[in-house]
Scaffold this motif. Structure first.
Motif, PDB file in Angstrom:
ATOM      1  N   VAL A  17      -5.672  13.176 -13.413  1.00 46.97           N
ATOM      2  CA  VAL A  17      -6.974  13.554 -13.973  1.00 46.97           C
ATOM      3  C   VAL A  17      -7.285  12.686 -15.184  1.00 46.97           C
ATOM      4  N   ASP A  18      -6.307  12.467 -16.050  1.00 46.74           N
ATOM      5  CA  ASP A  18      -6.517  11.621 -17.228  1.00 46.74           C
ATOM      6  C   ASP A  18      -6.914  10.191 -16.830  1.00 46.74           C
ATOM      7  N   LEU A  19      -6.342   9.706 -15.732  1.00 45.43           N
ATOM      8  CA  LEU A  19      -6.646   8.353 -15.262  1.00 45.43           C
ATOM      9  C   LEU A  19      -7.880   8.318 -14.359  1.00 45.43           C
ATOM     10  N   ASP A  20      -8.506   9.472 -14.162  1.00 46.07           N
ATOM     11  CA  ASP A  20      -9.705   9.595 -13.335  1.00 46.07           C
ATOM     12  C   ASP A  20      -9.435   9.173 -11.893  1.00 46.07           C
ATOM     13  N   ILE A  21      -8.285   9.596 -11.368  1.00 50.95           N
ATOM     14  CA  ILE A  21      -7.907   9.319  -9.983  1.00 50.95           C
ATOM     15  C   ILE A  21      -8.036  10.632  -9.219  1.00 50.95           C
ATOM     16  N   HIS A  22      -9.009  10.685  -8.312  1.00 53.56           N
ATOM     17  CA  HIS A  22      -9.243  11.902  -7.546  1.00 53.56           C
ATOM     18  C   HIS A  22      -8.744  11.783  -6.116  1.00 53.56           C
ATOM     19  N   ASP A  23      -8.629  10.566  -5.624  1.00 52.84           N
ATOM     20  CA  ASP A  23      -8.171  10.327  -4.261  1.00 52.84           C
ATOM     21  C   ASP A  23      -7.083   9.248  -4.302  1.00 52.84           C
ATOM     22  N   VAL A  24      -5.855   9.674  -4.132  1.00 50.63           N
ATOM     23  CA  VAL A  24      -4.712   8.760  -4.218  1.00 50.63           C
ATOM     24  C   VAL A  24      -4.784   7.692  -3.128  1.00 50.63           C
ATOM     25  N   ASP A  25      -5.146   8.092  -1.910  1.00 50.48           N
ATOM     26  CA  ASP A  25      -5.227   7.126  -0.801  1.00 50.48           C
ATOM     27  C   ASP A  25      -6.261   6.039  -1.083  1.00 50.48           C
ATOM     28  N   ALA A  26      -7.441   6.447  -1.511  1.00 51.95           N
ATOM     29  CA  ALA A  26      -8.512   5.477  -1.769  1.00 51.95           C
ATOM     30  C   ALA A  26      -8.145   4.555  -2.930  1.00 51.95           C
ATOM     31  N   TYR A  59       0.834  -1.200   0.000  1.00 52.30           N
ATOM     32  CA  TYR A  59       0.000   0.000   0.000  1.00 52.30           C
ATOM     33  C   TYR A  59       0.872   1.256   0.000  1.00 52.30           C
ATOM     34  N   ARG A  60       1.870   1.303   0.878  1.00 47.63           N
ATOM     35  CA  ARG A  60       2.738   2.484   0.959  1.00 47.63           C
ATOM     36  C   ARG A  60       3.479   2.712  -0.354  1.00 47.63           C
ATOM     37  N   THR A  61       3.949   1.622  -0.976  1.00 48.93           N
ATOM     38  CA  THR A  61       4.658   1.734  -2.254  1.00 48.93           C
ATOM     39  C   THR A  61       3.725   2.235  -3.350  1.00 48.93           C
ATOM     40  N   THR A  62       2.527   1.671  -3.412  1.00 49.54           N
ATOM     41  CA  THR A  62       1.556   2.068  -4.430  1.00 49.54           C
ATOM     42  C   THR A  62       1.132   3.513  -4.242  1.00 49.54           C
ATOM     43  N   ARG A  63       0.869   3.908  -2.997  1.00 47.72           N
ATOM     44  CA  ARG A  63       0.444   5.264  -2.709  1.00 47.72           C
ATOM     45  C   ARG A  63       1.539   6.266  -3.078  1.00 47.72           C
ATOM     46  N   ALA A  64       2.781   5.935  -2.764  1.00 49.36           N
ATOM     47  CA  ALA A  64       3.894   6.822  -3.091  1.00 49.36           C
ATOM     48  C   ALA A  64       4.052   6.964  -4.601  1.00 49.36           C
ATOM     49  N   ALA A  65       3.886   5.863  -5.321  1.00 44.26           N
ATOM     50  CA  ALA A  65       4.003   5.921  -6.786  1.00 44.26           C
ATOM     51  C   ALA A  65       2.895   6.790  -7.382  1.00 44.26           C
ATOM     52  N   LEU A  66       1.682   6.636  -6.880  1.00 47.75           N
ATOM     53  CA  LEU A  66       0.574   7.457  -7.377  1.00 47.75           C
ATOM     54  C   LEU A  66       0.769   8.930  -7.028  1.00 47.75           C
ATOM     55  N   ALA A  67       1.281   9.198  -5.839  1.00 41.98           N
ATOM     56  CA  ALA A  67       1.482  10.576  -5.402  1.00 41.98           C
ATOM     57  C   ALA A  67       2.546  11.285  -6.236  1.00 41.98           C
ATOM     58  N   ARG A  68       3.479  10.530  -6.810  1.00 41.09           N
ATOM     59  CA  ARG A  68       4.526  11.135  -7.640  1.00 41.09           C
ATOM     60  C   ARG A  68       4.044  11.509  -9.036  1.00 41.09           C
TER      61      ARG A  68
END
Length: 51
Positions: free
Chosen positions: A34-43, A18-27
């Motif tokens: 927005v293009d990937l329709d991701i509004h909440d990185v944590d969720a 989870y921490r690795t995935t969240r960090a990758a998304l946050a970067r």
């Protein structure tokens, strides 16, 4: 004894994933999120790991 530690190890591995995935998304740049329709990185990271 193996069955005693298995859930603990699984939980620790999932938390690390989870921490690795969240960090990758946050970067990612905001425009990519927005293009990937991701509004909440944590969720999104939580859903990716735990369903």
């Amino acid at each position: 004894m193996k069955t005693l530690f298995q859930p603990i190890l699984t939980a620790a591995r999932n938390q690390a994933r989870y921490r690795t995935t969240r960090a990758a998304l946050a970067r990612l740049p905001a425009s990519t999120l927005v293009d990937l329709d991701i509004h909440d990185v944590d969720a999104t990271a939580r859903r990716a790991i735990w369903g």
